[in-house]
Design a protein around this motif. Structure first.
Motif, mmCIF file in Angstrom:
data_model
loop_
_atom_site.group_PDB
_atom_site.id
_atom_site.type_symbol
_atom_site.label_atom_id
_atom_site.label_comp_id
_atom_site.label_asym_id
_atom_site.label_seq_id
_atom_site.Cartn_x
_atom_site.Cartn_y
_atom_site.Cartn_z
ATOM 1 N N ALA A 153 -7.371 -21.997 3.377
ATOM 2 C CA ALA A 153 -6.992 -22.052 4.723
ATOM 3 C C ALA A 153 -6.064 -21.246 5.997
ATOM 4 O O ALA A 153 -5.130 -21.752 5.018
ATOM 5 N N LEU A 154 -6.354 -20.615 6.981
ATOM 6 C CA LEU A 154 -5.211 -20.184 7.076
ATOM 7 C C LEU A 154 -5.159 -20.636 8.964
ATOM 8 O O LEU A 154 -5.906 -20.077 9.748
ATOM 9 N N LEU A 155 -4.535 -21.213 9.097
ATOM 10 C CA LEU A 155 -4.180 -21.656 10.537
ATOM 11 C C LEU A 155 -3.460 -20.942 11.465
ATOM 12 O O LEU A 155 -2.634 -20.198 11.190
ATOM 13 N N LEU A 156 -3.874 -20.625 12.830
ATOM 14 C CA LEU A 156 -3.001 -20.060 13.902
ATOM 15 C C LEU A 156 -2.055 -21.508 14.585
ATOM 16 O O LEU A 156 -2.229 -23.069 14.410
ATOM 17 N N LEU A 157 -0.684 -20.812 14.035
ATOM 18 C CA LEU A 157 -0.012 -22.060 14.078
ATOM 19 C C LEU A 157 1.111 -21.554 16.265
ATOM 20 O O LEU A 157 0.747 -20.312 15.762
ATOM 21 N N VAL A 158 1.136 -22.787 16.567
ATOM 22 C CA VAL A 158 1.891 -21.850 18.116
ATOM 23 C C VAL A 158 2.922 -23.416 18.036
ATOM 24 O O VAL A 158 3.721 -24.086 17.881
ATOM 25 N N PRO A 159 4.658 -22.332 18.119
ATOM 26 C CA PRO A 159 5.941 -22.978 18.189
ATOM 27 C C PRO A 159 6.084 -24.075 19.612
ATOM 28 O O PRO A 159 5.363 -23.820 20.400
ATOM 29 N N LYS A 160 6.219 -25.143 18.722
ATOM 30 C CA LYS A 160 6.129 -26.471 20.275
ATOM 31 C C LYS A 160 6.212 -25.657 21.576
ATOM 32 O O LYS A 160 5.705 -25.667 22.578
ATOM 33 N N ALA A 161 7.736 -25.198 21.655
ATOM 34 C CA ALA A 161 8.536 -24.322 22.639
ATOM 35 C C ALA A 161 7.157 -23.564 23.471
ATOM 36 O O ALA A 161 7.542 -23.125 25.016
ATOM 37 N N ALA A 162 6.080 -22.568 22.997
ATOM 38 C CA ALA A 162 5.542 -21.946 23.250
ATOM 39 C C ALA A 162 3.863 -22.597 23.912
ATOM 40 O O ALA A 162 3.504 -21.492 24.617
ATOM 41 N N ASP A 186 6.442 -22.893 5.463
ATOM 42 C CA ASP A 186 7.115 -22.066 4.754
ATOM 43 C C ASP A 186 7.806 -20.774 4.355
ATOM 44 O O ASP A 186 6.432 -20.190 5.930
ATOM 45 N N SER A 187 8.873 -19.923 4.735
ATOM 46 C CA SER A 187 9.273 -18.881 4.458
ATOM 47 C C SER A 187 7.836 -17.948 3.428
ATOM 48 O O SER A 187 7.375 -16.859 4.713
ATOM 49 N N ASP A 188 6.973 -18.549 3.141
ATOM 50 C CA ASP A 188 5.979 -17.216 2.112
ATOM 51 C C ASP A 188 4.323 -17.886 3.606
ATOM 52 O O ASP A 188 3.721 -17.198 3.002
ATOM 53 N N GLY A 189 4.720 -18.747 4.544
ATOM 54 C CA GLY A 189 3.757 -19.016 5.007
ATOM 55 C C GLY A 189 2.721 -20.326 4.729
ATOM 56 O O GLY A 189 1.703 -20.467 5.405
ATOM 57 N N ARG A 190 3.056 -20.933 3.477
ATOM 58 C CA ARG A 190 2.809 -21.861 3.442
ATOM 59 C C ARG A 190 3.089 -23.031 4.014
ATOM 60 O O ARG A 190 4.088 -23.407 4.721
ATOM 61 N N LEU A 191 1.883 -23.978 4.401
ATOM 62 C CA LEU A 191 1.810 -25.588 5.492
ATOM 63 C C LEU A 191 2.417 -27.270 4.919
ATOM 64 O O LEU A 191 1.391 -27.313 3.370
ATOM 65 N N ARG A 192 3.294 -27.269 5.281
ATOM 66 C CA ARG A 192 3.171 -28.683 5.248
ATOM 67 C C ARG A 192 3.376 -29.543 6.630
ATOM 68 O O ARG A 192 3.909 -28.942 7.597
ATOM 69 N N LEU A 247 -2.960 -23.663 2.192
ATOM 70 C CA LEU A 247 -3.069 -24.260 3.457
ATOM 71 C C LEU A 247 -1.591 -22.670 3.841
ATOM 72 O O LEU A 247 -0.248 -23.610 3.554
ATOM 73 N N PHE A 248 -2.157 -22.555 4.837
ATOM 74 C CA PHE A 248 -1.276 -21.008 4.695
ATOM 75 C C PHE A 248 -1.393 -21.049 6.627
ATOM 76 O O PHE A 248 -2.110 -21.939 7.234
ATOM 77 N N GLY A 249 -0.406 -20.421 7.577
ATOM 78 C CA GLY A 249 -0.775 -20.220 8.499
ATOM 79 C C GLY A 249 0.365 -19.139 9.237
ATOM 80 O O GLY A 249 1.319 -18.906 8.850
ATOM 81 N N LEU A 250 -0.356 -18.413 10.261
ATOM 82 C CA LEU A 250 0.145 -17.157 10.912
ATOM 83 C C LEU A 250 0.477 -17.926 12.543
ATOM 84 O O LEU A 250 0.413 -18.881 13.261
#
Length: 159
Positions: A55-64, A77-83, A129-132
């Motif tokens: 899975a590759l999830l769209l992430l939104v910075p909290k401030a935005a 993480d720096s490689d895009g992996r999510l926790r 699990l990754f995020g963009l």
């Protein structure tokens, strides 16, 4: 009625009829976005790595994130992996309501209604699990108050 996981699992015969089917998009109905310099869906598709991701999830910075409050959902993480955020430890990103997933994410899923979150947790445990991070505007429109806030942001008027 089937939750965020059960609805997708129920549609797998149409979305991804065999194990070699390409990944597919899943979008929540309560998210609205404006693209950044490149279309967000194209960015997700271009970032997909079939050998590494379930899975590759769209992430939104909290401030935005317009219309969202809270402690955030994910650390990246720096490689895009999510926790996923645990306990009271704030996370810098919200899940943006759009994901690109492979049917293998749903392997072994229960039948009926269920949340996709345990499947994300399982993918995170195996490093799949990754995020963009979204680079455009993003709006939560899942409550009347959030709709008012999104409308104000979109029109440039005060709520």
């Amino acid at each position: 009625l089937l939750g965020t996981g059960g609805g997708v699992a129920n549609a797998l015969p149409d979305l991804a009829p065999d194990p070699d089917a390409p990944p597919f998009f899943v979008a929540n109905a309560d998210a609205l976005w404006r693209d950044g310099p490149l279309p967000m869906l194209s960015r997700l598709a271009g970032a997909w790595q079939d050998d590494a991701m379930d899975a590759l999830l769209l992430l939104v910075p909290k401030a935005a994130a317009v219309g969202m409050q809270g402690a955030g959902d994910f650390h990246r993480d720096s490689d895009g992996r999510l926790r996923r955020r645990r306990d009271d430890n704030p996370a810098p990103y919200f899940y943006g309501g759009v994901q690109l997933v492979h049917r293998r994410l749903f392997d072994g899923a229960v039948e009926g209604a269920f949340s996709v979150v345990p499947l994300w947790d399982r993918a995170a445990e195996t490093g799949r699990l990754f995020g963009l991070v979204h680079d455009g505007a993003w709006f939560h429109v899942g409550t009347p108050a959030a709709v008012v806030e999104a409308e104000a942001a979109l029109t440039g008027s005060a709520p």
